[in-house]
Every structure is written in C-alpha cells, then in structure tokens.
Design a protein around this motif. Structure first.
Motif: not given
Length: 371
Positions: A328-331, A339-340, A355-356
């Motif tokens: 799952v990417s989040l902005i 990023e999870y 993760d990032r």
C-alpha cells in the motif's frame, strides 16, 4: 486527486494507470517518480500545476496550470513530452479544467458542467457529456480497453453516479449509492466494480458495474469523516481489496473475498434482507475491515493505492484463496511518500509494517546528487 487547498505544499498527486509511477506538483513545478524504486525520474520547475496525469510509464503527460501566471492557465490542457521537455499539443476550454483522465485510446477532460471525450491519438472530439454541477471535479476512470468506463456525479443532492462507456460512447447505467452527495468514487482497473463514499463518510459501497447492483457495503466508522481517496487493488479478474483514506488520518483496508461476497449475496436476497432499509442492512453487514490508525495527522489530505497483492491458498479450507500480503503506497499532501506492507493470515488477523518513507519536497535526483 487535484484542485486541493493551497494550504498544502502538494497541489496534486496522481498514480499512473498501473500504479508503477506517480506524479506530484507544488507551487514550483512537478515531479515524476518510479513507484517501485522511489527514483525521481523527471522534474520541471516552471510554476504551479493543478493536474499532472501520466500515460502509464510513457513520456506523455497531461498537465494543467494553476493559473498563478498567464502561461499556466487552468483553462489550458497541455499534452507534454518529458523526453523532449516540449509541449505536443495544447487545448483551451471556456472554463477551468477540473480533472483529466486518459488511456491509450481515450482522453477525458472534466469541466464543471461538461465532460469531453477525445480520441487519444487524433484528439478528435468524440462526445460531450452534460453533467450536473461538479465543483470538485469528481470522476473515476477504468483504463482497461475491455471495460473502459467513466463515472461522474449524477446529482447534487444525493449520491447518484452516472457510469458512461467511453469506448462505446454511451451511458451504461446510473447508480443510486448514497442519500448524501458523493465525496469520492473509484473504478477497478478492469471496470468490474465501482466504489463510492458520500459526504458523510461512514459507509462505503461497492457495486458491480455490469449489473448496477450492490455487492458490498462497508462501515468505515460511526462518526462522519471526509473520504480523501478510494482505490481498488490491481487485478485482471476481481479486485481483492479496497483501500480508503480519510480526514481521521487512518488508512482502511476492506477485503473483497469471493466467499464473503457469496454469503452477503445470499443474505441480501433473503426475505429479511429485501424488506430492511439500507441503513439497517449496512448495520447487519459486517465488513472485513482492517485499519492503520494515525498513518497521517488528522485532517491532512492523503491518497493511498494498493500497488500489489500476493495471495496464497488456504490448505485448511476449500474456499477461495485469501489475501496474504499487499503493498500500500500513500502520498500525504504535506509532502511525504510512505509504503506499507499489509499482511493478513487465515484467522483474519492483520498487521502493518512501514517499509519506506521519504520527503517528496526535498527529494533530489541521482544526477543532481552526483553533480
């Protein structure tokens, strides 16, 4: 995800059609990133933009200025080539452009009361759709050529959605999803499902586009909240999960399991399900719901997508394979990318791991670092 408050340093954020890349813009210009590596692929500092849309990972962008300088009018759409850093074509409209969507065959331009459909290659106008006043530029687009649908608000007083077939150039259906006006809509990439949330933000509903029938009804929470984004997981067949972000600062994951859907369909077709009003049905329909609390500070606008899902078969069950892990990417509009990894086991127990994370505003390209 454009036309946001100027109180945020990020004016717009968008992922491309397969979520392999994303774009952001600020008052200074725009940047293009690779989702998989986090690498800054392109940047241009020429002023503020309210729309930056990618065509997959190609060199073509659709960009619209924020109007802070005459050359970047919000009424002008520029098709821009990142390889040559030059415009390919410009199109000017009578009113401000609120949203742009595109795939390899169609270009969609959303204004407040009209939506224009173009051939992406020739830029010939194919159709004009008159709409209700759409001040937020709400729309959803499924880029698949086999199920290429556009969704637009169909009412200003309730949560109705017009679903339009962009390839066949005709209205497909109208869905009455909520009692309150819409706040967010999304289509699965293959055009199978549409998800909607109203301005109340307590219930998220998912409809099967082909039959305009409700398949899922998820309760996000009991207190009103503004839904900032909805996103289905990518899938060639049926999407596995739906992600949502809201003003509460949480990220929500809803499972769209086939077995769960079967039980819901049976319940909704029963005598009791047929006579109960929607509000009671929603209360009786428990969601397979997982929450990452406080991912973002409350009130900060955010945009999440599910970039990848890995599934494993449950050897102890004859039911459909369950989702085991999702990226799952989040902005966040205050300037961060997160990023999870979301994991769930066969006991429906979930976990999240970050993760990032990096600052989008201060990120410097590799070429700039080496120089």
């Amino acid at each position: 995800m454009a036309r946001q408050s100027s109180s945020y340093p990020i004016l717009c954020a968008s992922f491309n059609q397969d979520n392999s890349g994303f774009a952001i813009s600020t008052k200074d210009g725009f940047k293009i990133f690779d989702s998989n590596t986090g690498r800054l692929c392109y940047e241009r500092a020429v002023g503020a933009f309210i729309i930056v849309e990618m065509l997959y990972s190609s060199s073509l962008l659709a960009i619209v200025g924020a109007g802070e300088q005459p050359s970047l009018s919000p009424r002008r759409l520029c098709l821009f080539n990142t390889t040559t850093s030059a415009p390919l074509r410009e199109m000017t409209f009578l009113t401000s452009i609120l949203a742009v969507r595109l795939n390899r065959k169609r270009l969609v331009v959303v204004l407040q009361e009209k939506t224009y459909i173009y051939d992406s290659n020739s830029l010939e106008i194919l159709d004009t759709v008159d709409t209700v006043p759409n001040l937020k530029g709400l729309c959803a687009f499924s880029p698949s050529l086999d199920g290429c649908f556009l969704a637009l608000p169909a009412s200003t007083i309730k949560g109705s959605v017009l679903v339009y077939n962009v390839m066949e150039l005709q209205s497909h259906c109208e869905i009455d999803a909520h009692r309150s006006p819409l706040a967010a809509i999304t289509l699965s990439s293959n055009g199978t499902y549409i998800a909607t949330a109203s301005e109340q933000g307590t219930i998220i509903r998912v409809h099967l586009v082909s039959e305009a029938t409700q398949s899922y009804s998820f309760r996000r929470g009991r207190y009103p909240s503004t839904i900032f984004s909805l996103s289905f997981a990518p899938s060639l067949q049926l999407p596995d999960i739906l992600a949502a972000t809201s003003s509460s600062g949480s990220v929500h994951i809803f499972s769209l399991g086939f077995a769960t859907n079967q039980s819901r369909c049976k319940r909704s077709s029963s005598f009791l399900g047929s006579i109960l009003p929607d509000s009671v049905n929603d209360a009786l329909d428990p969601a397979d719901h997982h929450v990452l609390h406080a991912a973002v500070s409350a009130g900060v606008r955010s945009y999440a997508v599910v970039r990848k899902v890995d599934k494993i078969a449950d050897a102890s069950s004859s039911e459909f394979s369950s989702c085991s892990r999702a990226v799952v990417s989040l902005i966040t509009y205050n300037g961060y990318f997160q990023e999870y990894t979301f994991s769930i086991n066969n006991k429906n127990e979930s976990s999240w791991s970050l993760d990032r994370e990096f600052n989008l505003l201060t990120f410097v390209s590799d070429s700039a670092k080496s120089s």
